[in-house]
Motif scaffolding. Sequence first.
Motif, PDB file in Angstrom:
ATOM      1  N   VAL A 128       0.965  -0.853  -0.446  1.00  0.00           N
ATOM      2  CA  VAL A 128      -0.166  -0.313   0.043  1.00  0.00           C
ATOM      3  C   VAL A 128       0.700   1.545   0.147  1.00  0.00           C
ATOM      4  CG1 VAL A 128      -1.626   1.326   1.476  1.00  0.00           C
ATOM      5  CG2 VAL A 128      -2.163  -0.860   1.075  1.00  0.00           C
ATOM      6  N   GLY A 129       1.592   1.340   0.855  1.00  0.00           N
ATOM      7  CA  GLY A 129       3.312   2.580   0.833  1.00  0.00           C
ATOM      8  C   GLY A 129       3.876   2.332  -0.545  1.00  0.00           C
ATOM      9  N   ARG A 130       4.104   1.666  -0.924  1.00  0.00           N
ATOM     10  CA  ARG A 130       4.677   1.600  -1.984  1.00  0.00           C
ATOM     11  C   ARG A 130       3.888   2.302  -3.194  1.00  0.00           C
ATOM     12  NH1 ARG A 130       7.703  -2.974  -5.821  1.00  0.00           N
ATOM     13  NH2 ARG A 130       5.654  -3.557  -5.993  1.00  0.00           N
ATOM     14  N   ARG A 131       2.672   1.697  -3.630  1.00  0.00           N
ATOM     15  CA  ARG A 131       1.765   1.985  -4.551  1.00  0.00           C
ATOM     16  C   ARG A 131       0.949   4.156  -4.755  1.00  0.00           C
ATOM     17  NH1 ARG A 131       0.180   3.841  -7.960  1.00  0.00           N
ATOM     18  NH2 ARG A 131      -1.640   3.215  -9.927  1.00  0.00           N
ATOM     19  N   ILE A 132       1.687   4.333  -3.323  1.00  0.00           N
ATOM     20  CA  ILE A 132       1.055   5.193  -3.430  1.00  0.00           C
ATOM     21  C   ILE A 132       2.338   6.396  -3.116  1.00  0.00           C
ATOM     22  CG2 ILE A 132       0.603   6.815  -1.254  1.00  0.00           C
ATOM     23  CD1 ILE A 132      -1.469   5.386   0.516  1.00  0.00           C
ATOM     24  N   GLN A 133       3.229   5.705  -2.648  1.00  0.00           N
ATOM     25  CA  GLN A 133       4.314   5.911  -3.070  1.00  0.00           C
ATOM     26  C   GLN A 133       4.497   6.460  -4.794  1.00  0.00           C
ATOM     27  OE1 GLN A 133       8.058   4.328  -1.905  1.00  0.00           O
ATOM     28  NE2 GLN A 133       9.132   6.219  -1.180  1.00  0.00           N
ATOM     29  N   TYR A 192     -13.069  -0.517   5.342  1.00  0.00           N
ATOM     30  CA  TYR A 192     -11.695  -1.101   6.183  1.00  0.00           C
ATOM     31  C   TYR A 192     -11.618  -0.542   7.506  1.00  0.00           C
ATOM     32  CZ  TYR A 192     -11.317  -3.082   1.733  1.00  0.00           C
ATOM     33  OH  TYR A 192     -11.852  -3.720  -0.272  1.00  0.00           O
ATOM     34  N   GLY A 193     -11.768   0.622   8.210  1.00  0.00           N
ATOM     35  CA  GLY A 193     -11.723   0.492   9.390  1.00  0.00           C
ATOM     36  C   GLY A 193     -10.844   1.959   9.855  1.00  0.00           C
ATOM     37  N   LYS A 194     -10.374   2.367  11.029  1.00  0.00           N
ATOM     38  CA  LYS A 194      -9.327   3.336  10.778  1.00  0.00           C
ATOM     39  C   LYS A 194      -7.901   3.075  11.239  1.00  0.00           C
ATOM     40  CE  LYS A 194     -12.047   5.320  14.453  1.00  0.00           C
ATOM     41  NZ  LYS A 194     -12.151   5.331  16.238  1.00  0.00           N
ATOM     42  N   GLY A 195      -7.836   1.871  10.498  1.00  0.00           N
ATOM     43  CA  GLY A 195      -6.253   1.164  10.003  1.00  0.00           C
ATOM     44  C   GLY A 195      -6.083   1.951   8.786  1.00  0.00           C
ATOM     45  N   PHE A 196      -6.659   1.969   8.337  1.00  0.00           N
ATOM     46  CA  PHE A 196      -6.370   2.755   6.930  1.00  0.00           C
ATOM     47  C   PHE A 196      -6.479   4.685   7.115  1.00  0.00           C
ATOM     48  CE2 PHE A 196      -6.503  -1.388   6.101  1.00  0.00           C
ATOM     49  CZ  PHE A 196      -5.777  -1.391   5.520  1.00  0.00           C
ATOM     50  N   ASN A 197      -6.252   5.320   7.931  1.00  0.00           N
ATOM     51  CA  ASN A 197      -6.573   6.783   8.290  1.00  0.00           C
ATOM     52  C   ASN A 197      -5.482   7.599   7.992  1.00  0.00           C
ATOM     53  OD1 ASN A 197      -4.439   6.497  10.319  1.00  0.00           O
ATOM     54  ND2 ASN A 197      -6.613   6.645  12.296  1.00  0.00           N
ATOM     55  N   ALA A 198      -5.399   8.525   8.282  1.00  0.00           N
ATOM     56  CA  ALA A 198      -4.197   9.647   6.837  1.00  0.00           C
ATOM     57  C   ALA A 198      -3.123   8.980   7.756  1.00  0.00           C
ATOM     58  CB  ALA A 198      -4.320  10.749   7.249  1.00  0.00           C
ATOM     59  N   SER A 199      -3.064   9.309   9.228  1.00  0.00           N
ATOM     60  CA  SER A 199      -1.890   8.551   9.802  1.00  0.00           C
ATOM     61  C   SER A 199      -0.875   7.537   9.303  1.00  0.00           C
ATOM     62  CB  SER A 199      -1.949   9.081  11.131  1.00  0.00           C
ATOM     63  OG  SER A 199      -2.392   8.663  12.289  1.00  0.00           O
ATOM     64  N   ALA A 200      -2.233   6.745   9.792  1.00  0.00           N
ATOM     65  CA  ALA A 200      -1.550   5.116   9.181  1.00  0.00           C
ATOM     66  C   ALA A 200      -1.161   5.237   7.424  1.00  0.00           C
ATOM     67  CB  ALA A 200      -2.527   4.160   8.876  1.00  0.00           C
ATOM     68  N   LEU A 201      -1.430   5.916   6.822  1.00  0.00           N
ATOM     69  CA  LEU A 201      -1.452   5.559   5.206  1.00  0.00           C
ATOM     70  C   LEU A 201       0.334   6.608   5.476  1.00  0.00           C
ATOM     71  CD1 LEU A 201      -4.169   6.362   2.934  1.00  0.00           C
ATOM     72  CD2 LEU A 201      -3.500   4.189   4.054  1.00  0.00           C
ATOM     73  N   THR A 202       0.224   7.438   6.162  1.00  0.00           N
ATOM     74  CA  THR A 202       1.025   8.319   5.899  1.00  0.00           C
ATOM     75  C   THR A 202       2.852   7.408   6.489  1.00  0.00           C
ATOM     76  OG1 THR A 202       0.158  10.029   6.452  1.00  0.00           O
ATOM     77  CG2 THR A 202       2.844  10.750   6.636  1.00  0.00           C
TER      78      THR A 202
END
Length: 364
Positions: free
Chosen positions: A41-46, A73-83
Amino acid sequence: MARIAKTEAALLSELRGLIEQARQHVAQTANSTLTMLYWHVGRRIQAQVLHDGRADYGAQILATLSQELVRDYGKGFNASALTRMVKFAEVFPDEPILATLSQELSWSHFVELLPLKQPLEREYYAEISRIERWSVRTLRERIGSQLYLRTAIAKKPEAVVQAEVSHLRAGGQITPDMVFRDPYMLDFLGLPEGYSERDLEAAILRDMERFLLEMGAGFTFVARQKRISVGADDFYLDLLFYHRHLRRLVAVELKLEPFAPAHKGQMEMYLRWLDRYDRAPGEESPIGLILCAGADAEQVELMDLNAANIRVAEYLAHIPDMKVMQAQLHRAVALARERAAKGQLPHAIANNANENSEAEGAAE
């Protein structure tokens, strides 16, 4: 009936073992899958942010994506988690290496590693955590105590550090430079003012469990006041340990005073005696650790103690301000690397290669 009961008990024990093994495998697989998901997920956004090329696009896309993903999918994918996932992909760019680490380390381990700014420091903690199976709490404590900066490996040139970490990652043996530290934190002993060597030894024996934790994984206590008989004289080694990863005895001498050249001769005699009379088949030569109140770095370097299988380290009975200690450790590492850069780098790398070859030869 007794025989049936025993048979049923044995069967029950076996079934429990199978269930626990399966549970552990499922948990490990789930953890690894989750960790790799976050990385992807992180690599794709990057990749998307880099492709767009606008500075404000990163914050914009994170806000948009997190809003949709949290709803699904819940709070595990909020903005800070994605960052955090993007950061994860940045600092661990090698997928095969990460896939191996994720088999042993949880996502919580990686969260502790992300704030570390130096790549080599982060790699060191990751590999040692994997090998020694640290819990998240242990990893956090080791980072907080500046363990990496206290190891001998941190004081070597970066090329040597990278070579040793890569060797460890490839399945090589752990080296003494990764095991021994300087200084050792012994504040937990609660030593009073004006304590003696006997007080120090007694305090270590009373709290051996915590002392072993500070020494690091792999150490096993063998003896105190080990008698060394040479000719008509008896000498007594303060503490004797065995390190299962290094496969060698570790002799420890406690000194209230700063390191002195005479300490080397004493330890050399102990090591030769242990090598002749206590070393078991298949073990490496014993190694010595002189724990003292202080040591002059230049004096220790000139005595070439490593060639004699002797390490010198300071112990701290009372911990100073952590920020002050961190600054001192950074300065010590910088000075050590500066000395190594003055013509010693090729020699150090050659020595490292030789040590690794010898270790591999012994393993074969």
